[in-house]
Motif scaffolding. Structure first.
Motif, PDB file in Angstrom:
ATOM      1  N   ASP A  71       0.860  -1.185   0.000  1.00 18.29           N
ATOM      2  CA  ASP A  71       0.000   0.000   0.000  1.00 18.29           C
ATOM      3  C   ASP A  71       0.895   1.232   0.000  1.00 18.29           C
ATOM      4  OD1 ASP A  71      -1.802   2.013   0.335  1.00 18.29           O
ATOM      5  OD2 ASP A  71      -2.821   1.151   2.067  1.00 18.29           O
ATOM      6  N   SER A  72       0.984   1.901  -1.150  1.00 18.67           N
ATOM      7  CA  SER A  72       1.895   3.035  -1.281  1.00 18.67           C
ATOM      8  C   SER A  72       1.548   4.170  -0.337  1.00 18.67           C
ATOM      9  CB  SER A  72       1.870   3.553  -2.728  1.00 18.67           C
ATOM     10  OG  SER A  72       0.575   4.031  -3.067  1.00 18.67           O
ATOM     11  N   ASN A  73       0.296   4.244   0.094  1.00 18.89           N
ATOM     12  CA  ASN A  73      -0.140   5.336   0.965  1.00 18.89           C
ATOM     13  C   ASN A  73       0.540   5.295   2.333  1.00 18.89           C
ATOM     14  OD1 ASN A  73      -1.771   7.577   1.589  1.00 18.89           O
ATOM     15  ND2 ASN A  73      -3.246   6.271   2.631  1.00 18.89           N
ATOM     16  N   LYS A 206      -0.284   8.788  -2.335  1.00 20.98           N
ATOM     17  CA  LYS A 206      -1.531   8.030  -2.213  1.00 20.98           C
ATOM     18  C   LYS A 206      -1.650   6.968  -3.298  1.00 20.98           C
ATOM     19  CE  LYS A 206      -6.513   8.621  -1.602  1.00 20.98           C
ATOM     20  NZ  LYS A 206      -7.642   9.596  -1.551  1.00 20.98           N
ATOM     21  N   HIS A 207      -1.366   7.344  -4.532  1.00 22.24           N
ATOM     22  CA  HIS A 207      -1.462   6.404  -5.642  1.00 22.24           C
ATOM     23  C   HIS A 207      -0.114   6.389  -6.371  1.00 22.24           C
ATOM     24  CE1 HIS A 207      -5.737   6.039  -5.006  1.00 22.24           C
ATOM     25  NE2 HIS A 207      -5.885   7.342  -5.146  1.00 22.24           N
ATOM     26  N   SER A 208       0.660   5.373  -6.115  1.00 20.63           N
ATOM     27  CA  SER A 208       1.979   5.261  -6.731  1.00 20.63           C
ATOM     28  C   SER A 208       2.077   3.916  -7.441  1.00 20.63           C
ATOM     29  CB  SER A 208       3.078   5.376  -5.672  1.00 20.63           C
ATOM     30  OG  SER A 208       4.348   5.387  -6.281  1.00 20.63           O
ATOM     31  N   PHE A 209       2.743   3.907  -8.585  1.00 18.13           N
ATOM     32  CA  PHE A 209       2.865   2.688  -9.384  1.00 18.13           C
ATOM     33  C   PHE A 209       4.240   2.067  -9.123  1.00 18.13           C
ATOM     34  CE2 PHE A 209       0.134   5.749 -11.619  1.00 18.13           C
ATOM     35  CZ  PHE A 209      -1.063   5.044 -11.581  1.00 18.13           C
ATOM     36  N   ARG A 259      -3.444   7.195 -15.936  1.00 20.53           N
ATOM     37  CA  ARG A 259      -4.404   6.324 -15.248  1.00 20.53           C
ATOM     38  C   ARG A 259      -3.728   5.107 -14.648  1.00 20.53           C
ATOM     39  NH1 ARG A 259      -7.160   1.859 -16.817  1.00 20.53           N
ATOM     40  NH2 ARG A 259      -6.381   2.106 -18.939  1.00 20.53           N
ATOM     41  N   SER A 260      -2.872   4.443 -15.411  1.00 21.03           N
ATOM     42  CA  SER A 260      -2.255   3.197 -14.956  1.00 21.03           C
ATOM     43  C   SER A 260      -0.779   3.346 -14.630  1.00 21.03           C
ATOM     44  CB  SER A 260      -2.424   2.107 -16.023  1.00 21.03           C
ATOM     45  OG  SER A 260      -1.675   2.444 -17.190  1.00 21.03           O
TER      46      SER A 260
END
Length: 419
Positions: A71-73, A206-209, A259-260
């Protein structure tokens, strides 16, 4: 039988397994059919050793699924950076690494022969001159040492300017902490922070790939080719089939999906004389070739064509021709004006015309209208008509509608009109 080794010689050998465990965590041991069970077991044990806090096992009837739950968060760094730090080494490798770098701390330049002699007198270790020279040349190629000619001899020196500057400018630590979480090639900032013995105490994403760091080695080679304006040879493996292809092309730009997070190489294929895009996670190796004389001309041509890209595809049904899509939708005025605003915001330059009360027409020309279908489907229920010069796109859209009607047991509105 060889003993299990946690460290690896080649990063490419482990890249696919890490990606499979991270992205396709539902796979069991029997699902990995492209390698032997023993190879799978060795790679699994490596992952459990490197990434123990994030490994999850879900027991099923055929065994268990091994996956990575990240969980990158909640994290201050990318755990997959650990995979980059697992290269195997010999006894000579590790000794020479510390002895040479320690001996050259004074910044003076020395020949391989001088280094070999001083390793014996100062550290009481004997190495062959050729071994020391190969190690120095290798480190010079990787940027750890500076190599230059002094007369007819080649000398090596260690440049500590960067680390000294970093240690004297503590404010840079925050920039490094941010870059390791947000940028491509974040492993560089992570390594520098480790050298400085500093941890990220500020930033969370929060949202990291995270998984895309596995492609950074490929990305770096492509960026080098773009900087030098050279052609490249790519080893590309199909994402759907176990087929490898060799592609000769001129790399021009890197596209990234917002997006991805997936990254693509946009390149020019001399053979077919067109632009094409390749997913970076399908590129296995990059080999730099000769300089491309028409590089700037191709770059300018790409910039002229980019406004007609919906996604990353330059392929149309009729080669070198744009496809036109026209969509008419219903939006109740004024309460549903947000639908029209959404068309303007997400329509990527398409024209919007009010043709009647509550009725709007959206038109656009792009290379490949197939890429638009996922976005178009979000307007289902409001679409009055859809037309496209690529008739396969029309057929696919209406066929998908009919399939949806069948799944939900709904009578096709077109059939109602005929009754």
């Amino acid at each position: 039988m060889s003993d299990f080794q946690e460290l690896i010689k080649s990063f490419s050998n482990i890249r696919e397994y890490v990606r499979d465990f991270f992205v396709y965590g539902f796979k069991t041991r029997s699902d990995f059919k492209h390698k032997s069970p023993r190879t799978y077991d060795n790679q699994r044990r490596r992952l459990e050793s490197w990434l123990a806090p994030y490994v999850r096992k879900d027991y099923v009837s055929g065994g268990f699924n091994l996956s990575l739950a990240i969980d990158s968060n909640l994290l201050d760094t990318n755990p997959l950076f650990q995979v980059w730090k697992t290269k195997s080494f010999t006894d000579n490798d590790i000794q020479l690494h510390f002895f040479i770098l320690d001996f050259l701390q004074d910044g003076k330049a020395r020949t391989a022969e001088e280094i070999t002699d001083r390793l014996l007198t100062d550290y009481e270790v004997l190495f062959d001159i050729q071994t020391v020279r190969r190690k120095c040349n290798s480190y010079a190629k990787e940027g750890l040492l500076h190599k230059q000619k002094s007369g007819k001899t080649v000398v090596f020196s260690l440049d500590n300017t960067l680390m000294q500057w970093l240690k004297s400018n503590e404010n840079i630590n925050d920039a490094l902490a941010f870059y390791q979480m947000a940028g491509n090639l974040g492993i560089i900032a992570n390594e520098l922070l480790e050298q400085l013995d500093v941890q990220n105490q500020i930033f969370r994403v929060k949202h990291s790939f995270f998984v895309h760091t596995l492609e950074d080695e490929i990305l770096f080679a492509l960026l080098q080719a773009m900087h030098r304006q050279t052609a490249v040879k790519l080893e590309v493996k199909s994402s759907k089939r176990e087929i490898k292809n060799i592609v000769h092309c001129i790399p021009l730009q890197i596209f990234t999906s917002t997006r991805s997070g997936r990254r693509f190489l946009c390149a020019y294929l001399n053979g077919s004389r067109r632009f094409s895009c390749f997913r970076l996670d399908t590129v296995k190796n990059v080999f730099l070739l000769e300089e491309a004389e028409n590089y700037q001309k191709l770059l300018a041509s790409l910039e002229r064509n980019r406004p007609y890209l919906w996604g990353v595809s330059f392929q149309s049904e009729e080669r070198h021709h744009l496809e036109r899509l026209t969509m008419t939708i219903w939006a109740l005025e004024p309460t549903e004006n947000y639908i029209v605003e959404r068309l303007k915001r997400e329509g990527r330059g398409g024209t919007i015309t009010r043709t009647a009360r509550n009725t709007y027409q959206y038109e656009i020309e792009v290379f490949d209208c197939n890429e638009m279908l996922p976005w178009i489907r979000t307007f289902i229920g409001r679409i009055l008509s859809l037309e496209c010069t690529a008739k396969s796109v029309e057929r696919r859209f209406y066929k998908d509608l009919q399939t949806m009607y069948q799944i939900y047991g709904i009578e096709d509105p077109a059939d109602k009109q005929h009754k």
